[in-house]
Every structure is written in structure tokens, then in C-alpha cells.
Scaffold this active site. Structure first.
Site, PDB file in Angstrom:
ATOM      1  N   ASP A  31       1.075  -0.800  -0.148  1.00 25.84           N
ATOM      2  CA  ASP A  31      -0.277   0.285  -0.477  1.00 25.84           C
ATOM      3  C   ASP A  31       0.119   1.032   0.335  1.00 25.84           C
ATOM      4  O   ASP A  31       2.023   1.002   0.446  1.00 25.84           O
ATOM      5  CB  ASP A  31      -1.118   0.358   1.234  1.00 25.84           C
ATOM      6  CG  ASP A  31      -1.916   1.025   1.067  1.00 25.84           C
ATOM      7  OD1 ASP A  31      -2.256   1.370  -0.239  1.00 25.84           O
ATOM      8  OD2 ASP A  31      -2.348   1.291   2.733  1.00 25.84           O
ATOM      9  N   ARG A  35       0.240   7.687  -2.872  1.00 24.92           N
ATOM     10  CA  ARG A  35       0.551   8.707  -1.567  1.00 24.92           C
ATOM     11  C   ARG A  35       2.195   9.281  -1.620  1.00 24.92           C
ATOM     12  O   ARG A  35       2.338  10.346  -1.717  1.00 24.92           O
ATOM     13  CB  ARG A  35       0.604   8.392  -0.071  1.00 24.92           C
ATOM     14  CG  ARG A  35      -1.413   8.883   0.607  1.00 24.92           C
ATOM     15  CD  ARG A  35      -0.950   8.201   1.885  1.00 24.92           C
ATOM     16  NE  ARG A  35      -1.448   6.451   2.082  1.00 24.92           N
ATOM     17  CZ  ARG A  35      -1.464   5.622   2.331  1.00 24.92           C
ATOM     18  NH1 ARG A  35      -1.241   5.660   3.828  1.00 24.92           N
ATOM     19  NH2 ARG A  35      -1.675   4.660   1.883  1.00 24.92           N
ATOM     20  N   ARG A  44      -1.171   9.502  -9.787  1.00 26.52           N
ATOM     21  CA  ARG A  44      -0.891   8.085  -9.285  1.00 26.52           C
ATOM     22  C   ARG A  44      -0.362   6.886  -9.743  1.00 26.52           C
ATOM     23  O   ARG A  44       0.139   5.705  -9.450  1.00 26.52           O
ATOM     24  CB  ARG A  44      -2.357   7.671  -8.629  1.00 26.52           C
ATOM     25  CG  ARG A  44      -3.286   8.388  -7.455  1.00 26.52           C
ATOM     26  CD  ARG A  44      -4.841   7.962  -7.262  1.00 26.52           C
ATOM     27  NE  ARG A  44      -4.273   6.605  -7.131  1.00 26.52           N
ATOM     28  CZ  ARG A  44      -4.451   6.563  -5.435  1.00 26.52           C
ATOM     29  NH1 ARG A  44      -3.913   7.115  -4.658  1.00 26.52           N
ATOM     30  NH2 ARG A  44      -4.565   5.303  -4.244  1.00 26.52           N
ATOM     31  N   HIS A  48       1.891   3.077  -8.786  1.00 32.01           N
ATOM     32  CA  HIS A  48       1.466   1.749  -9.649  1.00 32.01           C
ATOM     33  C   HIS A  48       2.958   1.201 -10.061  1.00 32.01           C
ATOM     34  O   HIS A  48       3.212   0.372  -9.658  1.00 32.01           O
ATOM     35  CB  HIS A  48       0.759   2.070 -10.043  1.00 32.01           C
ATOM     36  CG  HIS A  48      -0.851   2.595  -9.582  1.00 32.01           C
ATOM     37  ND1 HIS A  48      -0.622   1.572  -7.451  1.00 32.01           N
ATOM     38  CD2 HIS A  48      -1.879   2.800  -9.924  1.00 32.01           C
ATOM     39  CE1 HIS A  48      -1.628   2.137  -7.469  1.00 32.01           C
ATOM     40  NE2 HIS A  48      -2.374   2.857  -8.368  1.00 32.01           N
ATOM     41  N   SER A  76      -7.705  -5.293  -5.035  1.00 33.61           N
ATOM     42  CA  SER A  76      -8.548  -6.198  -4.286  1.00 33.61           C
ATOM     43  C   SER A  76     -10.028  -5.526  -4.826  1.00 33.61           C
ATOM     44  O   SER A  76     -10.037  -4.916  -5.942  1.00 33.61           O
ATOM     45  CB  SER A  76      -8.227  -5.247  -2.658  1.00 33.61           C
ATOM     46  OG  SER A  76      -9.242  -3.391  -2.790  1.00 33.61           O
ATOM     47  N   GLU A  78     -12.465  -4.119  -4.005  1.00 30.57           N
ATOM     48  CA  GLU A  78     -13.031  -2.750  -3.662  1.00 30.57           C
ATOM     49  C   GLU A  78     -12.301  -1.919  -4.537  1.00 30.57           C
ATOM     50  O   GLU A  78     -12.458  -0.201  -5.011  1.00 30.57           O
ATOM     51  CB  GLU A  78     -12.839  -2.541  -1.830  1.00 30.57           C
ATOM     52  CG  GLU A  78     -13.624  -3.189  -1.231  1.00 30.57           C
ATOM     53  CD  GLU A  78     -12.948  -4.265  -0.995  1.00 30.57           C
ATOM     54  OE1 GLU A  78     -11.880  -5.110  -0.892  1.00 30.57           O
ATOM     55  OE2 GLU A  78     -14.430  -5.084  -0.543  1.00 30.57           O
ATOM     56  N   ASN A  79     -11.275  -1.931  -5.229  1.00 26.80           N
ATOM     57  CA  ASN A  79     -10.288  -1.204  -6.233  1.00 26.80           C
ATOM     58  C   ASN A  79     -10.975  -1.422  -7.268  1.00 26.80           C
ATOM     59  O   ASN A  79     -10.470  -0.008  -7.740  1.00 26.80           O
ATOM     60  CB  ASN A  79      -8.854  -1.774  -5.995  1.00 26.80           C
ATOM     61  CG  ASN A  79      -8.112  -1.950  -5.025  1.00 26.80           C
ATOM     62  OD1 ASN A  79      -7.175  -2.445  -4.890  1.00 26.80           O
ATOM     63  ND2 ASN A  79      -8.473  -0.522  -4.083  1.00 26.80           N
ATOM     64  N   ARG A 199       2.022  -4.974   6.048  1.00 27.95           N
ATOM     65  CA  ARG A 199       1.789  -3.889   5.803  1.00 27.95           C
ATOM     66  C   ARG A 199       2.282  -2.661   5.492  1.00 27.95           C
ATOM     67  O   ARG A 199       2.785  -2.288   6.935  1.00 27.95           O
ATOM     68  CB  ARG A 199       0.603  -3.763   5.766  1.00 27.95           C
ATOM     69  CG  ARG A 199      -0.609  -2.403   4.909  1.00 27.95           C
ATOM     70  CD  ARG A 199      -2.110  -2.449   5.657  1.00 27.95           C
ATOM     71  NE  ARG A 199      -3.001  -1.515   4.800  1.00 27.95           N
ATOM     72  CZ  ARG A 199      -3.547  -1.459   4.380  1.00 27.95           C
ATOM     73  NH1 ARG A 199      -4.423  -1.796   5.030  1.00 27.95           N
ATOM     74  NH2 ARG A 199      -4.391  -0.141   2.887  1.00 27.95           N
ATOM     75  N   ILE A 206      -6.092  -4.382   7.857  1.00 25.67           N
ATOM     76  CA  ILE A 206      -6.778  -5.483   7.239  1.00 25.67           C
ATOM     77  C   ILE A 206      -7.200  -5.688   5.643  1.00 25.67           C
ATOM     78  O   ILE A 206      -6.279  -6.053   4.168  1.00 25.67           O
ATOM     79  CB  ILE A 206      -6.906  -6.782   7.388  1.00 25.67           C
ATOM     80  CG1 ILE A 206      -6.828  -7.422   8.703  1.00 25.67           C
ATOM     81  CG2 ILE A 206      -6.981  -8.259   7.004  1.00 25.67           C
ATOM     82  CD1 ILE A 206      -5.103  -7.662   8.930  1.00 25.67           C
ATOM     83  N   SER A 207      -7.887  -4.584   4.969  1.00 26.72           N
ATOM     84  CA  SER A 207      -8.702  -4.332   4.299  1.00 26.72           C
ATOM     85  C   SER A 207      -8.987  -5.231   3.144  1.00 26.72           C
ATOM     86  O   SER A 207      -8.702  -5.832   2.094  1.00 26.72           O
ATOM     87  CB  SER A 207      -7.773  -3.342   3.011  1.00 26.72           C
ATOM     88  OG  SER A 207      -7.994  -2.340   3.684  1.00 26.72           O
TER      89      SER A 207
END
Ligand code: IPE
Ligand code: IPE
Ligand code: MG
Length: 251
Positions: A31, A35, A44, A48, A76, A78-79, A199, A206-207
Site C-alpha cells: 500500500d 501517496r 497516481r 504504481h 482488491s 474494492e479497488n 502492510r 487488513i482491508s
């Protein structure tokens, strides 16, 4: 085989690690790419890209010192909510990574595996992924698992559905459901549980990663952003892991 073993043992020892007490399975929540880029006023996606370089460093370091299984959380469930631009950039990067790392995996005897909703990945990415998995299927030096469109809750839901179907059809008696059986219905069915979970980026969560599997993993959080994560910090964490006492609930 034995000379191979002593080579990794020697590498571990030169890194001041006890080869007999290495975590068999290291899992990493990579992660902080966004940032890292933001701090530098970059897009961004640049974060990556830099993060992909860190992946290569950590994969080769793991192989060199004798880690058996490395699982990396790359994307993920969620990503998918991120912008179309970021998602497609990540997919393109993943494809490029698979293509560029295939020779590295062959050279280093690394077997690639994927966990997650692979069916949701774009066709071109899925094709390259299958090709690299097939090409590396016989490699035995280390197992590299990429978690792609992975979510622990989705994985548990999928397992529950599969077991429920079997019980509904009468093929399975609910009283015969065991922890081992549940584990055999997860993406990680043939992979031992992680011993160490790292992490980066300072977030203490933990996401949705490997919820079932990390029951007794040692957790390690570092504030370093993933693109800045280094071989030296990784080795430091492995040394810290070797100082921990794992009790698994026993006195
Ligand atoms: C991790 O970095 C990579 C992925 C989740 C794909 P982030 O993109 O989450 O970076 P931050 O957390 O925004 O810094
Ligand atoms: C977790 O990071 C997922 C991956 C590293 C692939 P996120 O950046 O998506 O997690 P949150 O949003 O900080 O919980
Ligand atoms: Mg993040």
C-alpha cells in the site's frame, strides 16, 4: 536440490537470518503507491509503476533467501471502485509486469499462481496470466501468489455457497463440515496459511485480505510507502519476525 538448498541457506545466513526459522509463507499488503506519487506531485499511476519495481526486488529477495511462498495483494475487490483511468492503468501495468517478469520467474524457478476473481480481469490480462502460470507450473523454487480482484469476504461467500449447494443436494452432511474442509474451498486451498503479514504505508488495517488464513499470522506494519520499501527493510522485518514467540493459543 541439496546444493540449491544450501545456496538459499547461505543467502539467509549472510542476511543474518536463521534459515531454519524463516516464515514459510509471507503475505504483503502493498500500500501507499498513490501517496508516494502525490508527495512528488506526480500522477497516481507513476506510483504504481514505481511500486512494480519494488515487487521485483521483494520477489527476488524472497527467492534468494528461501521463502517458500510469497503472496502479494495487488488488487482488491474494492479497488474496482477506483476511476476507470486508474483501473485500466493498473490492468495494463499488471499485463506488462507479467510479460517482463516471466523470464525472471523462469530463471529463478518461481511458480506463479493467482488468487481472486480472475474471471473479472480483462481478457488480455487473463490470457497473459494463464500463459505465465502454465509456463511456470513446473517451477519449484518459490511460489508467487498474486491476489487479483481478491477479497476475503468474497472468498468466504464463494466457499459458503459451494458448501451450501452440496448440503442442499444431499451430497454433504452439515455435521461433517470441518475447518479443513472450509480451507479446501478457498482460493488458497493448496497453500499453507501465512506466517507473516506485512502492510506498508502506515495503515493499521487488513482491508479484506486473507481473512480466514491470517488467524495466527504475525502482523507487521511499517509506515514506509510501498514504492520506497526496500530489500533492507524487508530483511529487517524478517529478523524481527525471528524474534517473535508464536504460541498459537498454547500456554
Ligand atoms: C496500493 O497503493 C496499490 C493498490 C491498492 C492497487 P494505493 O493505490 O492504495 O496507494 P494509496 O493508499 O492511495 O497511497
Ligand atoms: C489494500 O489497499 C489493497 C491492496 C493493497 C491491493 P487499499 O488502499 O485498497 O486499502 P484501504 O482503502 O486503504 O483500506
Ligand atoms: Mg491504499
Amino acid at each position: 536440490m541439496s546444493s540449491e538448498l544450501s545456496k538459499t541457506d547461505a543467502a539467509a545466513q549472510s542476511a543474518r537470518l536463521d534459515p531454519a526459522r524463516l516464515p514459510g509463507h509471507v503475505a504483503i499488503i502493498m500500500d501507499g503507491n498513490g501517496r508516494w506519487a502525490k508527495q512528488r506531485l506526480l500522477n497516481r499511476v507513476r506510483g504504481h509503476e514505481k511500486g512494480a519495481e519494488t515487487v521485483r526486488t521483494i520477489v527476488t529477495t524472497s527467492r534468494e533467501i528461501g521463502i517458500s511462498t510469497l503472496t502479494l495483494y495487488a488488487f482488491s475487490t474494492e479497488n474496482w471502485q477506483r476511476s476507470t483511468l486508474e483501473v485500466s492503468a493498473l490492468m495494463l501495468l499488471l499485463k506488462k509486469f507479467l510479460e517482463s517478469e516471466k523470464p525472471v520467474m523462469m530463471e529463478n524457478d518461481i511458480r506463479l499462481n493467482a488468487i481472486g476473481q480472475i474471471e473479472r480481469l480483462p481478457d488480455d490480462v487473463r490470457n497473459v496470466l494463464s500463459a505465465v502460470m502454465a509456463a511456470t507450473a513446473g517451477n519449484q523454487g518459490m511460489r508467487l501468489n498474486l491476489a487479483l480482484s481478491y477479497g476475503g469476504r468474497a472468498e468466504i461467500t464463494r466457499m459458503t455457497r459451494a458448501i451450501a449447494e452440496k448440503t442442499a443436494s444431499g451430497a454433504l452432511d452439515p455435521s461433517s463440515i470441518t475447518e479443513d474442509m472450509i480451507a479446501s474451498y478457498l482460493y488458497t486451498r493448496d497453500i499453507p496459511d501465512p506466517d507473516l503479514l506485512i502492510r506498508t504505508s502506515g495503515e493499521m488495517r487488513i482491508s479484506n485480505f486473507l481473512l480466514w488464513q491470517i488467524a495466527y499470522a504475525e502482523l507487521y506494519f511499517t509506515s514506509t510507502l510501498w514504492p520506497d520499501f526496500s530489500r533492507e527493510e524487508y530483511l529487517n522485518i524478517l529478523r524481527a519476525y525471528q524474534q517473535r514467540e508464536r504460541r498459537f493459543g498454547a500456554a
